[in-house]
Design a protein around this motif. Sequence first.
Motif, PDB file in Angstrom:
ATOM      1  N   LEU A  79       0.844  -1.194   0.000  1.00  0.00           N
ATOM      2  CA  LEU A  79       0.000   0.000   0.000  1.00  0.00           C
ATOM      3  C   LEU A  79       0.876   1.240   0.000  1.00  0.00           C
ATOM      4  O   LEU A  79       1.751   1.401   0.858  1.00  0.00           O
ATOM      5  N   PHE A  80       0.634   2.117  -0.966  1.00  0.00           N
ATOM      6  CA  PHE A  80       1.416   3.350  -1.120  1.00  0.00           C
ATOM      7  C   PHE A  80       0.660   4.515  -0.489  1.00  0.00           C
ATOM      8  O   PHE A  80      -0.527   4.711  -0.749  1.00  0.00           O
ATOM      9  N   ALA A  81       1.344   5.268   0.352  1.00  0.00           N
ATOM     10  CA  ALA A  81       0.740   6.431   0.998  1.00  0.00           C
ATOM     11  C   ALA A  81       1.723   7.587   0.972  1.00  0.00           C
ATOM     12  O   ALA A  81       2.945   7.389   0.953  1.00  0.00           O
ATOM     13  N   THR A  82       1.199   8.795   0.966  1.00  0.00           N
ATOM     14  CA  THR A  82       2.010  10.007   0.980  1.00  0.00           C
ATOM     15  C   THR A  82       1.751  10.743   2.280  1.00  0.00           C
ATOM     16  O   THR A  82       0.636  11.206   2.527  1.00  0.00           O
ATOM     17  N   SER A  83       2.777  10.826   3.136  1.00  0.00           N
ATOM     18  CA  SER A  83       2.630  11.390   4.481  1.00  0.00           C
ATOM     19  C   SER A  83       3.338  12.737   4.575  1.00  0.00           C
ATOM     20  O   SER A  83       4.491  12.880   4.140  1.00  0.00           O
ATOM     21  N   TYR A  84       2.645  13.710   5.164  1.00  0.00           N
ATOM     22  CA  TYR A  84       3.192  15.050   5.374  1.00  0.00           C
ATOM     23  C   TYR A  84       3.400  15.273   6.866  1.00  0.00           C
ATOM     24  O   TYR A  84       2.459  15.184   7.655  1.00  0.00           O
ATOM     25  N   PHE A  85       4.657  15.574   7.248  1.00  0.00           N
ATOM     26  CA  PHE A  85       5.005  15.809   8.644  1.00  0.00           C
ATOM     27  C   PHE A  85       5.514  17.234   8.808  1.00  0.00           C
ATOM     28  O   PHE A  85       6.520  17.612   8.197  1.00  0.00           O
ATOM     29  N   ARG A  86       4.836  18.015   9.634  1.00  0.00           N
ATOM     30  CA  ARG A  86       5.366  19.342   9.939  1.00  0.00           C
ATOM     31  C   ARG A  86       6.564  19.183  10.875  1.00  0.00           C
ATOM     32  O   ARG A  86       6.469  18.507  11.907  1.00  0.00           O
ATOM     33  N   THR A  87       7.679  19.802  10.525  1.00  0.00           N
ATOM     34  CA  THR A  87       8.908  19.605  11.296  1.00  0.00           C
ATOM     35  C   THR A  87       9.248  20.766  12.223  1.00  0.00           C
ATOM     36  O   THR A  87      10.127  20.626  13.076  1.00  0.00           O
ATOM     37  N   ALA A 107      -8.094   6.494  -6.292  1.00  0.00           N
ATOM     38  CA  ALA A 107      -6.946   6.925  -5.505  1.00  0.00           C
ATOM     39  C   ALA A 107      -7.291   8.204  -4.750  1.00  0.00           C
ATOM     40  O   ALA A 107      -8.368   8.779  -4.932  1.00  0.00           O
ATOM     41  N   SER A 108      -6.364   8.671  -3.935  1.00  0.00           N
ATOM     42  CA  SER A 108      -6.611   9.872  -3.123  1.00  0.00           C
ATOM     43  C   SER A 108      -6.305  11.155  -3.890  1.00  0.00           C
ATOM     44  O   SER A 108      -6.256  12.229  -3.297  1.00  0.00           O
ATOM     45  N   THR A 109      -6.124  11.047  -5.197  1.00  0.00           N
ATOM     46  CA  THR A 109      -5.733  12.175  -6.037  1.00  0.00           C
ATOM     47  C   THR A 109      -6.588  13.413  -5.831  1.00  0.00           C
ATOM     48  O   THR A 109      -6.095  14.535  -5.721  1.00  0.00           O
ATOM     49  N   TRP A 110      -7.887  13.217  -5.788  1.00  0.00           N
ATOM     50  CA  TRP A 110      -8.824  14.347  -5.792  1.00  0.00           C
ATOM     51  C   TRP A 110      -8.679  15.190  -4.532  1.00  0.00           C
ATOM     52  O   TRP A 110      -8.615  16.423  -4.607  1.00  0.00           O
ATOM     53  N   LEU A 111      -8.616  14.542  -3.373  1.00  0.00           N
ATOM     54  CA  LEU A 111      -8.433  15.281  -2.131  1.00  0.00           C
ATOM     55  C   LEU A 111      -6.994  15.769  -1.985  1.00  0.00           C
ATOM     56  O   LEU A 111      -6.747  16.796  -1.350  1.00  0.00           O
ATOM     57  N   HIS A 112      -6.056  15.032  -2.576  1.00  0.00           N
ATOM     58  CA  HIS A 112      -4.646  15.391  -2.490  1.00  0.00           C
ATOM     59  C   HIS A 112      -4.352  16.655  -3.301  1.00  0.00           C
ATOM     60  O   HIS A 112      -3.757  17.613  -2.789  1.00  0.00           O
ATOM     61  N   MET A 113      -4.776  16.657  -4.566  1.00  0.00           N
ATOM     62  CA  MET A 113      -4.451  17.762  -5.465  1.00  0.00           C
ATOM     63  C   MET A 113      -5.571  18.788  -5.578  1.00  0.00           C
ATOM     64  O   MET A 113      -5.387  19.835  -6.204  1.00  0.00           O
ATOM     65  N   GLY A 114      -6.719  18.493  -4.967  1.00  0.00           N
ATOM     66  CA  GLY A 114      -7.836  19.410  -5.082  1.00  0.00           C
ATOM     67  C   GLY A 114      -8.191  20.138  -3.806  1.00  0.00           C
ATOM     68  O   GLY A 114      -8.725  21.250  -3.850  1.00  0.00           O
ATOM     69  N   GLY A 117      -3.817  18.932  -0.042  1.00  0.00           N
ATOM     70  CA  GLY A 117      -2.371  18.972  -0.234  1.00  0.00           C
ATOM     71  C   GLY A 117      -1.834  20.392  -0.250  1.00  0.00           C
ATOM     72  O   GLY A 117      -2.567  21.354  -0.472  1.00  0.00           O
ATOM     73  N   PRO A 118      -0.522  20.570  -0.022  1.00  0.00           N
ATOM     74  CA  PRO A 118       0.069  21.920  -0.030  1.00  0.00           C
ATOM     75  C   PRO A 118       0.132  22.541  -1.420  1.00  0.00           C
ATOM     76  O   PRO A 118       0.340  23.746  -1.555  1.00  0.00           O
ATOM     77  N   LYS A 119      -0.033  21.708  -2.451  1.00  0.00           N
ATOM     78  CA  LYS A 119      -0.140  22.193  -3.823  1.00  0.00           C
ATOM     79  C   LYS A 119      -1.469  21.723  -4.405  1.00  0.00           C
ATOM     80  O   LYS A 119      -1.931  20.605  -4.107  1.00  0.00           O
ATOM     81  N   ASN A 141      -1.475  25.940  -1.936  1.00  0.00           N
ATOM     82  CA  ASN A 141      -2.764  25.810  -1.250  1.00  0.00           C
ATOM     83  C   ASN A 141      -2.622  26.465   0.118  1.00  0.00           C
ATOM     84  O   ASN A 141      -2.319  25.814   1.122  1.00  0.00           O
ATOM     85  N   ASP A 142      -2.837  27.773   0.161  1.00  0.00           N
ATOM     86  CA  ASP A 142      -2.515  28.559   1.348  1.00  0.00           C
ATOM     87  C   ASP A 142      -3.343  28.202   2.572  1.00  0.00           C
ATOM     88  O   ASP A 142      -2.943  28.517   3.699  1.00  0.00           O
ATOM     89  N   LEU A 143      -4.491  27.550   2.372  1.00  0.00           N
ATOM     90  CA  LEU A 143      -5.383  27.262   3.495  1.00  0.00           C
ATOM     91  C   LEU A 143      -5.391  25.794   3.901  1.00  0.00           C
ATOM     92  O   LEU A 143      -6.225  25.376   4.698  1.00  0.00           O
ATOM     93  N   THR A 144      -4.467  24.987   3.349  1.00  0.00           N
ATOM     94  CA  THR A 144      -4.421  23.596   3.775  1.00  0.00           C
ATOM     95  C   THR A 144      -4.236  23.505   5.287  1.00  0.00           C
ATOM     96  O   THR A 144      -3.674  24.410   5.912  1.00  0.00           O
ATOM     97  N   ILE A 145      -4.669  22.410   5.870  1.00  0.00           N
ATOM     98  CA  ILE A 145      -4.648  22.285   7.340  1.00  0.00           C
ATOM     99  C   ILE A 145      -3.313  21.761   7.854  1.00  0.00           C
ATOM    100  O   ILE A 145      -3.196  21.382   9.017  1.00  0.00           O
ATOM    101  N   LEU A 146      -2.264  21.763   7.016  1.00  0.00           N
ATOM    102  CA  LEU A 146      -0.977  21.217   7.427  1.00  0.00           C
ATOM    103  C   LEU A 146      -0.356  21.996   8.587  1.00  0.00           C
ATOM    104  O   LEU A 146       0.483  21.467   9.309  1.00  0.00           O
ATOM    105  N   ASP A 147      -0.757  23.243   8.760  1.00  0.00           N
ATOM    106  CA  ASP A 147      -0.277  23.978   9.936  1.00  0.00           C
ATOM    107  C   ASP A 147      -0.839  23.394  11.227  1.00  0.00           C
ATOM    108  O   ASP A 147      -0.223  23.462  12.287  1.00  0.00           O
TER     109      ASP A 147
END
Length: 506
Positions: A79-87, A107-114, A117-119, A141-147
């Motif tokens: 299983l392939f996953a793309t993980s984002y970690f704030r450092t 795939a998770s493309t739609w939520l990832h790129m739409g 995701g940060p882009k 994507n200035d409003l992504t929840i990665l913060d």
Amino acid sequence: MCHSKILKISVLTFGLIASLMVTANETVNKEAKVTIEIPELVGFKTSHKGKFNGVKVNYDVVAAETALANDKGEVVGHLFATSYFRTNDKSENRPVAFVFNGGPGSASTWLHMGLLGPKKVDLVSDASADDGAAPFSLSNNDLTILDKADLVFIDPIGTGYSRLVGEGKPEDFWSLKADTDSIAEFIRIWVTQNKRWNSAKYLIGESYGSPRAVGVAKALRSNGLDIALNGIVMISQAMDYTGSTPVDDNLVAFVTYFPTLTAVAHFHKKAGVGESLESFLDKSRAFAVDEYLPALFKGNLLSDIEKKTIAAKMSTFIGLDQSYILQSDLRVLSARFTKELLRDQGKTVGILDGRYTSEEVDLVAGRPSSDAASESIGSAYAVAINHYMQEVLNINVETPYYLSSSKVGKNWDWAAIEPNAYDEPEYVKVARILSKEMRKNKDLKLLVASGYYDLVTPFFDAEYTVARHGFKRENITMTYYPAGHMMYVNKPSLNRLLKDIHDFID
């Protein structure tokens, strides 16, 4: 992240936790005495910077495979996953959100790129034109929840780069229960490997991703794990297929779809001209429940006068001629509606998003030959995810990235998430399972996001679903957006939805 010849994999095998040493390039089928090649696990790590919600964020991206095994301890899937970690956030117990789309077979493309995701890929926001062909542009994507939370985009087996390997068979992953068990197992492995057991945990699922989220929530609380979630975000929910299956003789769906037909007719100025959408929809909801539903229930017991009266009122809401509605016996299927609404203009409206239109060759057909919305946005997402994976995340693999898989869909077993829940075919229903889970876990909250112009999972069905099944409404937030199934293709809706998710995690 380097390749390893010998991999230590911790495996949950449907109630059995085992530690397994496997050789990454082969396993032996003892019965057949045949060596089955298992590809090496791959992984890629990159570092980035961004500014999200006004906060400067440094983050690492780990895009990697995780080995999954069956109850015999045999590796059956990567299983392939793309993980984002704030450092640059050292706070203890930072929240993490696990994200997946639906399908099944997407795939998770739609939520990832739409959306998250940060882009993100840039599309025409007002649905006035299709996406055309490459090149497409990516923007921040200035409003992504990665913060606020780390993000893990999950591609179920058979989608993205995820695949069957070794002894893997369709039945290991492609069913309601096998799918949710495999996603739950991946989450357990991820949480363990990244030491995130005490982090607040969220699931974010779109469309079929909502029943998947329910099943995963149940699986995470089972098998002796007891991983309790803090929240679930459902984008275009489908917890009970009764209200989102527009077919002959399904009276419920005629009612749940009616306000969406109203919204689409209003958008194209075929009904409610001069009246606000929200006000017009309030009237449509009331008519659907108080007058339309009883009329459908009576069927041929209605008098001609009663039938004409209902047809006339329907016409004022959905913009179709009274004569067409009468010929349809008051039952206007959504697919026919998309063809009929703008027939006088030689156009059909979208199913995923009723704002979109397209011109078709056959002007007299009863249904559209394709979905105007899907045709208008699909190419952009395909290019965006492949370009982003290769050029930004430096992923170098030979296998193609599958946005969607017809193979998964064709082989899917629609058995119940709860064993022996039914013996005869019926609509998928998982809402009551979630209701029970929310009573067992007082901190489990639900955000349901719906698009007004979604002709796949209508917003009134979301209201109908959470109004039943014993849900405690105080633990549920309902939000609405002037767009369709993927409401984030509309820029104002994207910004509002991201703020709503951000606030929900807060």
